[in-house]
Design an enzyme around this catalytic site. Sequence first.
Site, PDB file in Angstrom:
ATOM      1  N   LYS A 117      34.592   8.233  57.783  1.00 24.88           N
ATOM      2  CA  LYS A 117      35.333   7.517  58.830  1.00 24.88           C
ATOM      3  C   LYS A 117      36.261   6.482  58.193  1.00 24.88           C
ATOM      4  CE  LYS A 117      33.051   6.302  62.544  1.00 24.88           C
ATOM      5  NZ  LYS A 117      31.962   5.605  63.277  1.00 24.88           N
TER       6      LYS A 117
HETATM    7  C1  E4P Z   1      31.695   5.433  66.515  1.00 23.15           C
HETATM    8  O1  E4P Z   1      30.870   5.743  65.694  1.00 23.15           O
HETATM    9  C2  E4P Z   1      32.051   4.028  66.785  1.00 23.15           C
HETATM   10  O2  E4P Z   1      31.928   3.276  65.616  1.00 23.15           O
HETATM   11  C3  E4P Z   1      31.172   3.445  67.861  1.00 23.15           C
HETATM   12  O3  E4P Z   1      31.039   4.356  68.920  1.00 23.15           O
HETATM   13  C4  E4P Z   1      31.695   2.114  68.371  1.00 23.15           C
HETATM   14  O4  E4P Z   1      30.892   1.719  69.444  1.00 23.15           O
HETATM   15  P1  E4P Z   1      30.850   0.251  70.032  1.00 23.15           P
HETATM   16  O5  E4P Z   1      32.180  -0.024  70.640  1.00 23.15           O
HETATM   17  O6  E4P Z   1      29.761   0.282  71.042  1.00 23.15           O
HETATM   18  O7  E4P Z   1      30.538  -0.663  68.895  1.00 23.15           O
END
Ligand code: E4P
Length: 223
Positions: free
Chosen positions: A85
């Site tokens: 990522k």
């Molecule tokens: C995906 O892996 C993202 O990092 C994650 O869904 C972010 O979620 P949040 O907005 O609840 O922190």
Amino acid sequence: MELYLDTGNLNEIKELSDILRIDGVTTNPTLVSKERKNIIDLLDEIIEVIGEDKIVHAQVVSKDYQGMIEEAEFLSKRYKNIYVKIPVTVDGLKAIKELSNEGIKTTATAVFTAHQAALAAKAGACYIAPYVNRLDNISGEGVKVVKDIIKIINNYNFNTKVIAASFKNSQQVIDVIKEGVHSITVPADVMKSMMGHPLTGYSVDKFIFDWERVFGEGTKVTF
Ligand code: E4P
């Protein structure tokens, strides 16, 4: 539709992967830090639970291009089924392009606009992760952004999937599913809220009450 668990918590991963047909797990630095473990130990444990054939999406923490490249190369060498990522910043876009040239699979993350998504898809990202709830929190119409990104990917036939992320409730999840999103990554609490309904439990109790009144308590379906 691909289904991911958005958590680094092993208990949640064990519990939900036992019930549901998941495609893998997504983490981010916040989720990893909650577990208070070295990321490599944690990823090893996650893969042991879900199996090597499942996918993990794990994020770099460097903010600069070179650091992103080094972390991504390290992760992709160590894990067969990993999508690294990379946040869609200027350095992130450059890193996605270079990693795509090197054949390293990336997930463009922290995506808040269709513009970012279009550039990340063009750079060679395998997945695009728009943050639905974080957009909704600023009246940014998270579902509409996801819909626009799906349209862009389909229009140009990019070899990229949308993995919608950042959910706080099941309505957001079902809204992106209805738009035909390729993948969703859902935290455990939201996933559990999608798994049943009080009327389902009520209906089952009534069926069994009627059955046992006639056939006796504890009788099963047999010949
Ligand atoms: C995906 O892996 C993202 O990092 C994650 O869904 C972010 O979620 P949040 O907005 O609840 O922190």
